[in-house]
Structure formats: structure tokens, C-alpha cells
Design a protein around this motif. Structure first.
Motif, PDB file in Angstrom:
ATOM      1  N   PHE A   1       0.859  -1.182   0.000  1.00  0.00           N
ATOM      2  CA  PHE A   1       0.000   0.000   0.000  1.00  0.00           C
ATOM      3  C   PHE A   1       0.895   1.232   0.000  1.00  0.00           C
ATOM      4  CE2 PHE A   1      -2.677  -3.329   1.708  1.00  0.00           C
ATOM      5  CZ  PHE A   1      -3.863  -3.134   1.011  1.00  0.00           C
ATOM      6  N   PHE A   2       0.852   1.962  -1.098  1.00  0.00           N
ATOM      7  CA  PHE A   2       1.690   3.156  -1.261  1.00  0.00           C
ATOM      8  C   PHE A   2       0.781   4.346  -0.946  1.00  0.00           C
ATOM      9  CE2 PHE A   2       3.949   6.377  -3.799  1.00  0.00           C
ATOM     10  CZ  PHE A   2       5.270   6.087  -3.498  1.00  0.00           C
ATOM     11  N   MET A   3       0.960   4.929   0.221  1.00  0.00           N
ATOM     12  CA  MET A   3       0.013   5.950   0.717  1.00  0.00           C
ATOM     13  C   MET A   3       0.775   7.159   1.262  1.00  0.00           C
ATOM     14  SD  MET A   3      -2.497   3.265   2.748  1.00  0.00           S
ATOM     15  CE  MET A   3      -3.658   4.483   3.329  1.00  0.00           C
TER      16      MET A   3
ATOM     17  N   HIS B   1       6.496   0.268   6.461  1.00  0.00           N
ATOM     18  CA  HIS B   1       6.024  -0.467   7.641  1.00  0.00           C
ATOM     19  C   HIS B   1       5.700  -1.901   7.260  1.00  0.00           C
ATOM     20  CE1 HIS B   1       4.858   3.810   8.064  1.00  0.00           C
ATOM     21  NE2 HIS B   1       5.174   3.658   9.339  1.00  0.00           N
ATOM     22  N   PHE B   2       6.245  -2.827   8.029  1.00  0.00           N
ATOM     23  CA  PHE B   2       5.975  -4.265   7.850  1.00  0.00           C
ATOM     24  C   PHE B   2       5.403  -4.781   9.164  1.00  0.00           C
ATOM     25  CE2 PHE B   2       9.619  -3.136   5.251  1.00  0.00           C
ATOM     26  CZ  PHE B   2       9.369  -3.742   4.031  1.00  0.00           C
TER      27      PHE B   2
ATOM     28  N   TYR C   1      -4.942   5.298   7.016  1.00  0.00           N
ATOM     29  CA  TYR C   1      -4.059   4.227   7.527  1.00  0.00           C
ATOM     30  C   TYR C   1      -4.825   3.368   8.533  1.00  0.00           C
ATOM     31  CZ  TYR C   1      -0.299   7.333   5.802  1.00  0.00           C
ATOM     32  OH  TYR C   1       0.506   8.127   5.035  1.00  0.00           O
ATOM     33  N   ASN C   2      -5.599   4.054   9.367  1.00  0.00           N
ATOM     34  CA  ASN C   2      -6.336   3.336  10.405  1.00  0.00           C
ATOM     35  C   ASN C   2      -7.388   2.408   9.794  1.00  0.00           C
ATOM     36  OD1 ASN C   2      -6.123   3.512  13.361  1.00  0.00           O
ATOM     37  ND2 ASN C   2      -8.335   3.637  13.191  1.00  0.00           N
TER      38      ASN C   2
ATOM     39  N   VAL D   1       2.151  -4.361   3.444  1.00  0.00           N
ATOM     40  CA  VAL D   1       3.294  -3.446   3.592  1.00  0.00           C
ATOM     41  C   VAL D   1       2.743  -2.042   3.344  1.00  0.00           C
ATOM     42  CG1 VAL D   1       5.580  -2.796   2.713  1.00  0.00           C
ATOM     43  CG2 VAL D   1       4.885  -5.202   2.683  1.00  0.00           C
ATOM     44  N   VAL D   2       3.106  -1.102   4.201  1.00  0.00           N
ATOM     45  CA  VAL D   2       2.594   0.269   4.033  1.00  0.00           C
ATOM     46  C   VAL D   2       3.749   1.253   3.887  1.00  0.00           C
ATOM     47  CG1 VAL D   2       1.180   2.126   5.017  1.00  0.00           C
ATOM     48  CG2 VAL D   2       0.584  -0.261   5.494  1.00  0.00           C
TER      49      VAL D   2
END
Ligand SMILES: C[S@@+](CC[C@H](N)C(=O)[O-])C[C@H]1O[C@@H](n2cnc3c(N)ncnc32)[C@H](O)[C@@H]1O
Length: 281
Positions: A177-179, A261-262, A187-188, A204-205
Motif C-alpha cells: 500500500f503506497f500511501m 512499515h511491515f 491508515y487506520n 506493507v505500508v
């Protein structure tokens, strides 16, 4: 557990274009000022439906310029070194599980026609897809995208979603997720929708540092902490890597405060553990 978590679903709200400056130990961070989000799952009419070939051509040229500029920048070379180091590779491999590809979903890219930082962010996603064979198809959604922007995104090989998922996509397969610089509630929403070991382990973010959110949560309002509940709750099960930027380059504006983030949860013990932590936040 999921039923209980659903009761805590934050009110649907979204970025209204204004920013609130929040002092932290690391300097001041800008956070979006929030207002009600539109409903999830309703087909999204593009706000600017006019097809203008000249605008499309101009935007395509601007995108090519940004892709080239980024490709030859110190930022990009450092980024490649960073994400190819053993620690980060191990995390990607674990998220991939036994799959060969990780699809990419881009939320909140912003207006690539109006804003250069948004073009640089999109350029990074496109360069990653070109460089790494394990990155699969790219899907994109942002309610601000015009028809011109949609056409250019498609010409660059992306699919543009017509439905506003409110970032509630289940990672049934490995998903990146590319945000970049999204509203905390997106995100939440994403974490809440994937609040199970199997799903989070495939997620993955790339987005605003969740650790920074944790640091500012105590200095911000109670409602902010409630909106960020899953972002705060997941920290115990997360590996975060800050993206290195250089303050003297243009790329700071595009990638500042960003992290990869993983998540790593043991499917055997996860349910009790994550639930206990979630409710202690
Ligand atoms: C703070 S802006 C960030 C824009 C850009 N990435 C940047 O760094 O300048 C947040 C973006 O999220 C978009 N957004 C709001 N709700 C969204 C949703 N449900 N799904 C995807 N994007 C959304 C907004 O339209 C806006 O472009």
C-alpha cells in the motif's frame, strides 16, 4: 474480536485541505485537519470530466521529466540502497510469503497535475515497478483525480479505481500500500480491515511514520488517539524503516516523514495478543 473492533470504527472523515502544526520532540509536524469522509464503496464520479488531449500530453511530459529527475537523484539511489539492504529485503520476502508478486495499491497520491511532490511520489512507485519484477499491477485511487490525470495514470500502466474503498482493502494476497502523506484515518481504516495475523503479515505500508504518530498522540487531542487507534495498536507488531531524505533537495516535500512499515504476527498467538494490546491503547 473483529466484531468488537468494528464497534470502534472511526467516524468517516477526511482531509479538508488544511494542516495543523503539531510540535514534537523532533520538530514540528504538519497533520491534516479532518472533516467528514464520503461514503465507502460508491462509484466515484471524476470531478473534472473534460477530456483535453493537450493537457494530457503536457501532463505526460511533466511526468516523464519527474521520473527522469527522480531516477538520477541522490534520493532515489539512496532509496534503492536502503530497500535492498538485507533487513528490508527479509521483510519483503516474509510479506511475499510463497507468492512471486506483490500488487501495489496507491491511495491519496493527490493531484499529479497541480503538485510536483505528487508527481515525484507517483514517479517513485513507477520506478519501483520498473526496477523490481516482484512488484505486480498498480491500482490507484484518489477522489481528486481528474479525467486527464486518470488517462495519464493509465498510459503509465496503472489502473484507476472507480470506487472509493476508503482504504478498506483486505490484503488477501501480498499487497504494497503506497500511501504518501495520507490522512491518519486512511491508515487506520486499512489496518482495521486487515486486523488479523494472516492479512497484516501480507500488508506493507509506505506512508507517514506510524512511530511519529505514536509520539505525537499524547500531545494531540483524545479524538486523534481514537482515530489512530489501530495505527497506535499495531506498533508492537511492526518493523518500521524511515525513508532517508535530504533537506536540501526537492524530494523532502514529497517523502518527508515517510516510512516503510511491515507487520509480523504469529498466527498461533496473535488473536489474544493483538486484542489485549489493542484494548490497552
Ligand atoms: C494530505 S493529501 C496528500 C497528497 C499527496 N500524497 C501529498 O503528499 O501531497 C491526502 C490525499 O488523500 C486523498 N484522499 C482522501 N480520501 C481518500 C480516499 N478515501 N482514498 C484515497 N485517497 C483519499 C485526498 O484527496 C488527498 O489527495
Amino acid at each position: 474480536m473483529l466484531a468488537s473492533a468494528k464497534n470502534l470504527k472511526p467516524e468517516n472523515t477526511s482531509f479538508n485541505g488544511e494542516w495543523t502544526s503539531v510540535p514534537t520532540g523532533l520538530g514540528s509536524i504538519n497533520f491534516p485537519t479532518l472533516e467528514p469522509l464520503p461514503q465507502q464503496g460508491i462509484p466515484w464520479p471524476s470531478r473534472h470530466n473534460v477530456v483535453d488531449p493537450e493537457r494530457q500530453l503536457n501532463l505526460m511530459q511533466e511526468m516523464q521529466i519527474c521520473i527522469n529527475k527522480l531516477k538520477h537523484s541522490q534520493f532515489y539511489h539512496t532509496f534503492l540502497d536502503q530497500i535492498q539492504n538485507t533487513q528490508i529485503v527479509d521483510n519483503f520476502v516474509r510479506a511475499l510469503d510463497s507468492e512471486l508478486k506483490m500488487q501495489m495499491v496507491i491511495y491519496g497520491i493527490g493531484s499529479i497535475e497541480s503538485d510536483e511532490p505528487c508527481r515525484f511520489q507517483l514517479s517513485l512507485a513507477i520506478l519501483m515497478k520498473r526496477k523490481f519484477s516482484w512488484i505486480g499491477e498498480i491500482e490507484v485511487f484518489d477522489p481528486v483525480l481528474s479525467t486527464t490525470e486518470t488517462r495519464v495514470l493509465e498510459a503509465l500502466g496503472c489502473s484507476v479505481l472507480s470506487v472509493n474503498e476508503q482504504a478498506r482493502r483486505k490484503a488477501l494476497k501480498p499487497t504494497f500500500f503506497f500511501m504518501p502523506h495520507c490522512d491518519i484515518r486512511l491508515y487506520n481504516n486499512l489496518l482495521q480491515e486487515n486486523w488479523q495475523a494472516e492479512l497484516l503479515n501480507h500488508t506493507v505500508v509506505f506512508g507517514n511514520s506510524f512511530k511519529l504518530h505514536e509520539q505525537i498522540a499524547s500531545k494531540y487531542t483524545r479524538s486523534y488517539s481514537a482515530e489512530a487507534k489501530h495505527v497506535l495498536g499495531v506498533q508492537k507488531f511492526m518493523n518500521e524503516f524511515r525513508i532517508k531524505t535530504f533537506s536540501d533537495e526537492w524530494f523532502g516535500g514529497a517523502f518527508g516523514d515517510s516510512s516503510l512499515h511491515f507487520f509480523y504476527l504469529d498466527p498461533e498467538i496473535e488473536l489474544q495478543c493483538i486484542q489485549a494490546y489493542f484494548f490497552s491503547v
